[in-house]
Design a protein around this motif. Sequence first.
Motif, mmCIF file in Angstrom:
data_model
loop_
_atom_site.group_PDB
_atom_site.id
_atom_site.type_symbol
_atom_site.label_atom_id
_atom_site.label_comp_id
_atom_site.label_asym_id
_atom_site.label_seq_id
_atom_site.Cartn_x
_atom_site.Cartn_y
_atom_site.Cartn_z
ATOM 1 N N LYS A 1 4.464 -5.674 5.676
ATOM 2 C CA LYS A 1 4.914 -5.689 7.081
ATOM 3 C C LYS A 1 5.875 -6.858 7.255
ATOM 4 N N TYR A 2 7.155 -6.550 7.431
ATOM 5 C CA TYR A 2 8.139 -7.616 7.634
ATOM 6 C C TYR A 2 8.514 -7.688 9.111
ATOM 7 N N PRO A 3 8.718 -8.897 9.612
ATOM 8 C CA PRO A 3 9.163 -9.014 10.995
ATOM 9 C C PRO A 3 10.473 -8.233 11.192
ATOM 10 N N THR B 1 -1.321 12.645 -7.147
ATOM 11 C CA THR B 1 -0.187 11.799 -7.537
ATOM 12 C C THR B 1 1.102 12.608 -7.659
ATOM 13 N N TRP B 2 0.966 13.804 -8.236
ATOM 14 C CA TRP B 2 2.169 14.615 -8.531
ATOM 15 C C TRP B 2 2.604 15.439 -7.345
ATOM 16 N N TYR B 3 1.818 15.420 -6.280
ATOM 17 C CA TYR B 3 2.247 16.010 -5.012
ATOM 18 C C TYR B 3 3.005 14.957 -4.197
ATOM 19 N N ILE C 1 12.525 -2.782 -2.833
ATOM 20 C CA ILE C 1 11.668 -3.970 -2.870
ATOM 21 C C ILE C 1 10.558 -3.722 -3.894
ATOM 22 N N GLY C 2 10.460 -4.602 -4.881
ATOM 23 C CA GLY C 2 9.437 -4.459 -5.919
ATOM 24 C C GLY C 2 10.074 -4.090 -7.248
ATOM 25 N N THR C 3 9.419 -4.515 -8.325
ATOM 26 C CA THR C 3 9.906 -4.202 -9.676
ATOM 27 C C THR C 3 8.724 -3.858 -10.590
ATOM 28 N N GLY C 4 7.822 -3.016 -10.069
ATOM 29 C CA GLY C 4 6.723 -2.484 -10.893
ATOM 30 C C GLY C 4 7.181 -1.216 -11.605
ATOM 31 N N ALA C 5 6.220 -0.485 -12.168
ATOM 32 C CA ALA C 5 6.542 0.734 -12.944
ATOM 33 C C ALA C 5 7.309 1.746 -12.097
ATOM 34 N N THR C 6 6.922 1.855 -10.827
ATOM 35 C CA THR C 6 7.574 2.822 -9.942
ATOM 36 C C THR C 6 9.035 2.436 -9.732
ATOM 37 N N ALA C 7 9.258 1.184 -9.332
ATOM 38 C CA ALA C 7 10.625 0.721 -9.075
ATOM 39 C C ALA C 7 11.478 0.857 -10.329
ATOM 40 N N TYR D 1 10.357 0.823 -0.255
ATOM 41 C CA TYR D 1 9.259 -0.073 -0.621
ATOM 42 C C TYR D 1 8.619 0.465 -1.893
ATOM 43 N N ALA D 2 8.872 -0.199 -3.009
ATOM 44 C CA ALA D 2 8.204 0.184 -4.272
ATOM 45 C C ALA D 2 7.155 -0.886 -4.534
ATOM 46 N N THR D 3 6.327 -1.099 -3.520
ATOM 47 C CA THR D 3 5.458 -2.270 -3.498
ATOM 48 C C THR D 3 4.015 -1.977 -3.894
ATOM 49 N N GLY D 4 3.788 -0.823 -4.478
ATOM 50 C CA GLY D 4 2.490 -0.585 -5.087
ATOM 51 C C GLY D 4 1.395 -0.146 -4.124
ATOM 52 N N PHE D 5 0.166 -0.367 -4.566
ATOM 53 C CA PHE D 5 -0.991 0.258 -3.938
ATOM 54 C C PHE D 5 -2.148 -0.723 -3.784
ATOM 55 N N GLN E 1 13.413 -8.655 -6.105
ATOM 56 C CA GLN E 1 12.352 -8.879 -7.108
ATOM 57 C C GLN E 1 11.568 -10.156 -6.802
ATOM 58 N N ARG E 2 10.234 -9.993 -6.728
ATOM 59 C CA ARG E 2 9.397 -11.183 -6.553
ATOM 60 C C ARG E 2 8.999 -11.730 -7.918
ATOM 61 N N ARG E 3 8.477 -10.861 -8.772
ATOM 62 C CA ARG E 3 8.153 -11.263 -10.147
ATOM 63 C C ARG E 3 8.672 -10.185 -11.081
ATOM 64 N N PRO E 4 9.300 -10.539 -12.178
ATOM 65 C CA PRO E 4 9.705 -9.491 -13.125
ATOM 66 C C PRO E 4 8.497 -8.957 -13.886
HETATM 67 P P1 NAP Z 1 2.917 -2.305 -8.952
HETATM 68 O O1 NAP Z 1 2.952 -2.226 -10.418
HETATM 69 O O2 NAP Z 1 1.740 -2.905 -8.297
HETATM 70 O O3 NAP Z 1 4.241 -3.047 -8.512
HETATM 71 C C1 NAP Z 1 4.479 -3.385 -7.182
HETATM 72 C C2 NAP Z 1 5.736 -4.214 -7.123
HETATM 73 O O4 NAP Z 1 6.000 -4.531 -5.785
HETATM 74 C C3 NAP Z 1 5.620 -5.529 -7.879
HETATM 75 O O5 NAP Z 1 6.874 -5.831 -8.428
HETATM 76 C C4 NAP Z 1 5.254 -6.506 -6.768
HETATM 77 O O6 NAP Z 1 5.620 -7.828 -7.033
HETATM 78 C C5 NAP Z 1 6.085 -5.942 -5.658
HETATM 79 N N1 NAP Z 1 5.591 -6.308 -4.348
HETATM 80 C C6 NAP Z 1 4.400 -6.004 -3.802
HETATM 81 N N2 NAP Z 1 4.322 -6.503 -2.572
HETATM 82 C C7 NAP Z 1 5.484 -7.146 -2.338
HETATM 83 C C8 NAP Z 1 5.973 -7.871 -1.255
HETATM 84 N N3 NAP Z 1 5.263 -8.053 -0.155
HETATM 85 N N4 NAP Z 1 7.213 -8.394 -1.350
HETATM 86 C C9 NAP Z 1 7.923 -8.223 -2.478
HETATM 87 N N5 NAP Z 1 7.511 -7.561 -3.552
HETATM 88 C C10 NAP Z 1 6.290 -7.015 -3.470
HETATM 89 O O7 NAP Z 1 3.073 -0.841 -8.297
HETATM 90 P P2 NAP Z 1 3.828 0.415 -8.892
HETATM 91 O O8 NAP Z 1 5.138 0.034 -9.441
HETATM 92 O O9 NAP Z 1 3.802 1.464 -7.847
HETATM 93 O O10 NAP Z 1 2.941 0.845 -10.109
HETATM 94 C C11 NAP Z 1 1.541 0.941 -9.979
HETATM 95 C C12 NAP Z 1 0.960 1.688 -11.153
HETATM 96 O O11 NAP Z 1 1.277 3.070 -11.009
HETATM 97 C C13 NAP Z 1 1.497 1.339 -12.505
HETATM 98 O O12 NAP Z 1 0.901 0.187 -13.047
HETATM 99 C C14 NAP Z 1 1.147 2.575 -13.292
HETATM 100 O O13 NAP Z 1 -0.200 2.551 -13.656
HETATM 101 C C15 NAP Z 1 1.345 3.655 -12.266
HETATM 102 N N6 NAP Z 1 2.666 4.252 -12.444
HETATM 103 C C16 NAP Z 1 2.816 5.057 -13.532
HETATM 104 C C17 NAP Z 1 4.024 5.640 -13.747
HETATM 105 C C18 NAP Z 1 4.200 6.532 -14.924
HETATM 106 O O14 NAP Z 1 5.104 6.347 -15.676
HETATM 107 N N7 NAP Z 1 3.367 7.518 -15.121
HETATM 108 C C19 NAP Z 1 5.101 5.401 -12.914
HETATM 109 C C20 NAP Z 1 4.910 4.581 -11.820
HETATM 110 C C21 NAP Z 1 3.683 4.011 -11.593
HETATM 111 P P3 NAP Z 1 4.558 -8.850 -7.698
HETATM 112 O O15 NAP Z 1 4.495 -8.458 -9.136
HETATM 113 O O16 NAP Z 1 5.137 -10.157 -7.463
HETATM 114 O O17 NAP Z 1 3.252 -8.616 -6.996
#
Ligand code: NAP
Length: 551
Positions: free
Chosen positions: A163-165, A57-59, A195-201, A389-393, A219-222
Amino acid sequence: MAQQQAVADTTASDAANLDYDAVVVGAGVAGIYQIKRLVDLGLRATVLEAGSDLGGTWYWNRYPGCRFDSESYTYGYSWSKELLDEWHWKERFSSQPENYRYLSHVADKFDLRRHMQFDVAVTAAHYDDDTRSWAVTTSDGRTLTARYLITALGLLSAATPPKYPGAETFKGQAWHTYYWPHEPVELEGKKVGVIGTGATAIQLIGAIADKVDTLTVFQRRPNWAAPLHNGLISDEEMADIRSRYDEIFARCASTPGGFEHEPDRRGFHTVSPEERRAFWEELYAKPGFGIWLGNFRETFMDEEANAELSAFIADKIRERVKDPAVAEKLIPKDHGFGVQRVPLETNYYEVYNRDNVRLVDISETPIDRFDEAGINTTAEHFDLDIVVYATGFDAMTGAFDRIDIRGAGGQKLTDKWADGPETFFGLLVNGFPNLIMLAGPQSGSASANFPRGIETGVDWVTDLLTYCGGHGITRVEPTREAEEAWGEHMRQMYSMMLMRNAKSWFTGYNSNVEGHEHGKTRYFVYNGGGPRYWRRLNETTGDSYNGLNLA
Ligand code: NAP
């Protein structure tokens, strides 16, 4: 020493024809500690790492703002007093460059790099029951054989950019946060879209808003977020922390999340609404996860308690965001505070008071397509130089799914887990002998302050291998009954928590991954807390590894 010799002797005589006693996949926090323990046991082991260096993760995650949400001094390894004494955590919540430096320091100090192979991705791993070993195929065309396959793949290592057109026609730069370039990125004067508002974004947005020309947040969902309150750690504070390490780690081992923050044991309903609010004010002003994990336990289970806490946090957002319409858009309406993992932020909400920042609600006006110049929603065009893309995993199981893992009789792990993971305590899988998962779905590590869970997990695994070595055992597999019993307990723990309804990676929801749609819960994260997990594991296995077929 005698025990170490026994392990090495048994494994060596029996595995003479195998390349290794153990192959560890992944050189992150888990892989680093596991290789240390294997080497100390005298086993022939190697770590295969897809990245060009260790750190996991940290790499990989090098986006601005990337840092711990664990207190730094609860994140470091606890197993070397010398390491604890010499390392000075500079910040209460340390940043990615420092964390990467820390892990490199550990590997160098204990001379672990020579047991690691970088730029080597594992593409397949097939178990052979005749030789009781795994054949591991690598991206550089080799096949390595090993008695044990130990995965340290990380929980969040399979990135999911949507994947967006038209995305391929975009003339600017674009990347997923996990793959943020290792070279410096010029942000000044740039029009950036996130794009995205999770912890990373939320970390990224807070860190770059004042550096870019314009920032557009799609933002799709806050998400509910709360202040991190980071700060520097002085020499005096670090000396005090060092003197209290035993106490700190003991406390982490006693709390459900493996953090310093302990749930408040007073009953929510026994405390007056005024006192509750005063308590939350205190927690909101304190660093870290206190507002989430140091809160009344009912906030996780009781709709009414959770709604009251959510209303408190919503008011905080309204206080911090000047435009009431924007504030309302930043307040989640579909889930309560803390039922998804809570992002911790630094000035995140204040960012939306800046003239150069705009929040675009793509639940109302979805992204339609990219073009050369940027992004088109169904309502508008946005000119952009950089899209992030901060769209998670594809969390927990994604990294497993990306490797062709086949167990006894050729059964594919992806088939076994088609409707969600089935495991024995997230450590072992019936039908997949000698596969050991350090940060598997449903494991104790996966639901805790990661290194705290990992260390206990690695120790458990090392004890198991020691036992097997000492008893001439070369095949380890959980029984189906034991696996089912763990699955049942996982489900029970979910049923008690409001988290069961959340649309988040905790429940396996990910709209970017086919089949992971909402409404089909995947039991990914153990909700019973660390102490209960380890107690149950030890009670189940006893002194002779009950629940496992050892041969
Ligand atoms: P995430 O929490 O899964 O957030 C992904 C974001 O992207 C959400 O806002 C999601 O919206 C959005 N998204 C996904 N697909 C999309 C699409 N097709 N179109 C538009 N929006 C889209 O991912 P993350 O922010 O990378 O965080 C994941 C986990 O990593 C965290 O829960 C945490 O455990 C860890 N993390 C930890 C730290 C830390 O402080 N140590 C920092 C960052 C991350 P929806 O909610 O609508 O799906």
